[in-house]
Motif scaffolding. Structure first.
Motif, PDB file in Angstrom:
ATOM      1  N   UNK A 154       0.831  -1.221   0.000  1.00 34.18           N
ATOM      2  CA  UNK A 154       0.000   0.000   0.000  1.00 34.18           C
ATOM      3  C   UNK A 154       0.858   1.260   0.000  1.00 34.18           C
ATOM      4  N   UNK A 155       2.070   1.170   0.550  1.00 29.34           N
ATOM      5  CA  UNK A 155       2.931   2.354   0.641  1.00 29.34           C
ATOM      6  C   UNK A 155       3.621   2.701  -0.674  1.00 29.34           C
ATOM      7  N   UNK A 156       3.549   1.810  -1.662  1.00 25.82           N
ATOM      8  CA  UNK A 156       4.276   2.024  -2.917  1.00 25.82           C
ATOM      9  C   UNK A 156       3.505   2.960  -3.838  1.00 25.82           C
ATOM     10  N   UNK A 157       4.233   3.739  -4.646  1.00 26.11           N
ATOM     11  CA  UNK A 157       3.555   4.549  -5.673  1.00 26.11           C
ATOM     12  C   UNK A 157       2.972   3.626  -6.746  1.00 26.11           C
ATOM     13  N   UNK A 158       2.008   4.153  -7.497  1.00 30.41           N
ATOM     14  CA  UNK A 158       1.380   3.343  -8.531  1.00 30.41           C
ATOM     15  C   UNK A 158       1.289   4.126  -9.838  1.00 30.41           C
ATOM     16  N   UNK A 199       3.701 -15.193  -5.879  1.00 33.55           N
ATOM     17  CA  UNK A 199       2.313 -15.561  -5.579  1.00 33.55           C
ATOM     18  C   UNK A 199       1.876 -14.963  -4.244  1.00 33.55           C
ATOM     19  N   UNK A 200       2.768 -14.901  -3.272  1.00 29.60           N
ATOM     20  CA  UNK A 200       2.429 -14.260  -2.008  1.00 29.60           C
ATOM     21  C   UNK A 200       2.145 -12.767  -2.207  1.00 29.60           C
ATOM     22  N   UNK A 201       2.894 -12.163  -3.120  1.00 29.51           N
ATOM     23  CA  UNK A 201       2.663 -10.740  -3.408  1.00 29.51           C
ATOM     24  C   UNK A 201       1.304 -10.540  -4.064  1.00 29.51           C
ATOM     25  N   UNK A 202       0.933 -11.398  -5.028  1.00 25.57           N
ATOM     26  CA  UNK A 202      -0.374 -11.218  -5.665  1.00 25.57           C
ATOM     27  C   UNK A 202      -1.510 -11.443  -4.659  1.00 25.57           C
ATOM     28  N   UNK A 203      -1.319 -12.373  -3.710  1.00 24.86           N
ATOM     29  CA  UNK A 203      -2.338 -12.579  -2.666  1.00 24.86           C
ATOM     30  C   UNK A 203      -2.427 -11.357  -1.754  1.00 24.86           C
ATOM     31  N   UNK A 217      -0.132  -2.794  -9.860  1.00 28.18           N
ATOM     32  CA  UNK A 217       1.171  -3.410  -9.595  1.00 28.18           C
ATOM     33  C   UNK A 217       1.406  -4.522 -10.613  1.00 28.18           C
ATOM     34  N   UNK A 218       2.481  -4.386 -11.356  1.00 28.36           N
ATOM     35  CA  UNK A 218       2.878  -5.415 -12.311  1.00 28.36           C
ATOM     36  C   UNK A 218       3.896  -6.310 -11.611  1.00 28.36           C
ATOM     37  N   UNK A 219       3.561  -7.594 -11.420  1.00 28.83           N
ATOM     38  CA  UNK A 219       4.349  -8.485 -10.559  1.00 28.83           C
ATOM     39  C   UNK A 219       5.065  -9.532 -11.416  1.00 28.83           C
ATOM     40  N   UNK A 220       6.385  -9.599 -11.255  1.00 29.47           N
ATOM     41  CA  UNK A 220       7.226 -10.548 -11.988  1.00 29.47           C
ATOM     42  C   UNK A 220       7.983 -11.419 -10.997  1.00 29.47           C
ATOM     43  N   UNK A 268      -5.562  -8.636  -0.952  1.00 26.42           N
ATOM     44  CA  UNK A 268      -5.996  -8.221   0.385  1.00 26.42           C
ATOM     45  C   UNK A 268      -5.965  -6.708   0.528  1.00 26.42           C
ATOM     46  N   UNK A 269      -4.967  -6.077  -0.083  1.00 23.57           N
ATOM     47  CA  UNK A 269      -4.788  -4.628   0.052  1.00 23.57           C
ATOM     48  C   UNK A 269      -5.642  -3.829  -0.933  1.00 23.57           C
ATOM     49  N   UNK A 270      -6.390  -4.510  -1.819  1.00 21.15           N
ATOM     50  CA  UNK A 270      -7.193  -3.799  -2.804  1.00 21.15           C
ATOM     51  C   UNK A 270      -6.366  -3.225  -3.941  1.00 21.15           C
ATOM     52  N   UNK A 271      -5.199  -3.815  -4.186  1.00 19.90           N
ATOM     53  CA  UNK A 271      -4.305  -3.363  -5.260  1.00 19.90           C
ATOM     54  C   UNK A 271      -4.513  -4.275  -6.459  1.00 19.90           C
ATOM     55  N   UNK A 272      -4.846  -3.698  -7.605  1.00 20.16           N
ATOM     56  CA  UNK A 272      -5.131  -4.480  -8.796  1.00 20.16           C
ATOM     57  C   UNK A 272      -3.837  -4.892  -9.485  1.00 20.16           C
TER      58      UNK A 272
END
Length: 387
Positions: A173-177, A190-194, A207-210, A198-202
């Motif tokens: 939640x603290x990161x810029x988007x 996978x833990x980050x996408x979960x 957030x682009x997750x690699x 939870x944080x309501x971040x799409x």
């Protein structure tokens, strides 16, 4: 017939990395060589050691703790380490994926997508590991002039996953988007996408997750499916087996670790986002991705996007560091890499599927982007099987 050469494989069987290593090793050992293998079902974080009473000729192992390194050195058994951990470095040669090259591949991938905001998430399962992969990625992002916040879970496994996820969600939640997030591996990804859910971040919109190490199962069960870096496990396995073969023949230890470059980014939905601030430029990029299989020209893009040719060229150079023609070629080569790796299609058909009416045009584009031919890429990377 001579007695077989007995080789122990102390490698996990639960991940794409471990399974690929074993596949590459056995490919080498079964080609005109009478190798037989000791291998047992193991998890990635199992603490492996030589089996009691084992008497063989060589070992290939993920040496992740000092006890195993000491055991192999004491046994005076020819051995090769396929881990990023450098235990026994001076006495046990190492063959593994080049972690700095993998970090550069990740940084370049996000740069090409237009990201200017980045973050890195380390592993929650390796609290004592010196994460050179993360170090390299953060350094490359900073050298390009951007900040890269870093999340180090430390000893959080002792806290339970619910508390880990709460802490991770708070950091996200603290990161810029929009933000490009690289994780240590697909398990952490996978833990980050979960935690994003939870944080309501799409994902991938916010957030682009690699994932830093592609794992087919973790990718599939992530929501959305997770992109990851293919660490060339089959090629690492073949090279490690060749190194062990030389050691068992009495040849001297290599002077330094053999580092195999990663193969590609396995692209899934978690990074399916263009992160440029100009909506028209983003539309042009989406048009290229939707029509690269056709004989598209710059005029085709301009008919769909209300920009002048000069503005289009300027926007691409300013935000992406390349021209629209460069982007068309890059997207076509990216698709060619996917087809070379995931299908047995011949190069002639791959060229047609990527928008080239002649195979030599694909070869020319491939050389320009990757410095080799499509056939050489497939041969060196052990490609052609479904990922």
């Amino acid at each position: 017939m001579p007695d077989p050469t007995r080789v122990a494989l102390l490698i996990d069987t639960a991940t794409s990395w471990g399974a690929g290593l074993i596949e590459g090793i056995t490919d080498y050992g079964q080609q005109d060589r009478n190798w037989v293998f000791f291998v047992e079902p193991r998890g990635k974080y199992d603490r492996m050691t030589l089996p009691d009473g084992w008497a063989g000729h060589g070992v290939i192992a993920r040496i992740t703790h000092q006890e195993l390194a000491d055991q192999l050195i004491e046994a005076q058994t020819p051995a090769v380490n396929v881990s990023w951990y450098p235990f026994g470095e001076q006495q046990i040669p190492r063959c593994t994926c080049d972690e700095v090259a993998a970090a550069k591949m990740a940084a370049d991938y996000f740069f090409r997508k237009g990201f200017r905001q980045f973050a890195y998430c380390g592993s929650s399962l390796r609290p004592l590991y010196h994460d050179r992969f993360g170090d390299a990625f953060v350094a490359m992002v900073q050298q390009a002039g951007f900040a890269c916040p870093r999340y180090s879970p430390g000893d959080q496994p002792a806290r339970g996953w619910d508390r880990q996820r709460d802490a991770l969600a708070g950091w996200l939640r603290s990161l810029p988007r929009p933000v490009a997030v690289l994780t240590f591996d697909d398990l952490q990804g996978r833990q980050v996408t979960e935690a994003c859910a939870q944080a309501g971040i799409l994902v991938p919109q916010d957030a682009s997750v690699l994932g830093g190490e592609h794992d087919a199962l973790s990718s599939r069960i992530s929501r959305p499916p997770l992109s990851g870096i293919d660490h060339s496990p089959q090629e690492v396995g073949r090279q490690a087996a060749a190194m062990l073969d030389r050691l068992m023949r009495g040849q001297p230890l290599p002077d330094r670790a053999l580092l195999v470059p990663p193969r590609r980014i396995v692209v899934r939905q978690s990074t399916d986002r263009v992160a440029v601030p100009d909506d028209l430029l983003a539309s042009a990029l989406r048009y290229i991705r939707a029509h690269f299989q056709e004989a598209i020209k710059i005029a085709d893009i301009l008919r769909e996007v209300p920009l002048s040719r000069r503005s289009l060229e300027k926007g691409f150079r300013e935000h992406l560091g390349r021209t629209p023609r460069d982007e068309i070629r890059r997207v076509r080569v990216e698709e060619a890499v996917r087809l070379l790796c995931d299908t047995p299609m011949p190069v002639t058909k791959i060229a047609a599927a990527c928008g080239y009416d002649r195979p030599e045009l694909l070869t020319r584009a491939f050389r320009r982007e990757l410095g080799r031919t499509p056939s050489d890429f497939r041969k060196r990377s052990g490609a052609g099987a479904t990922a």
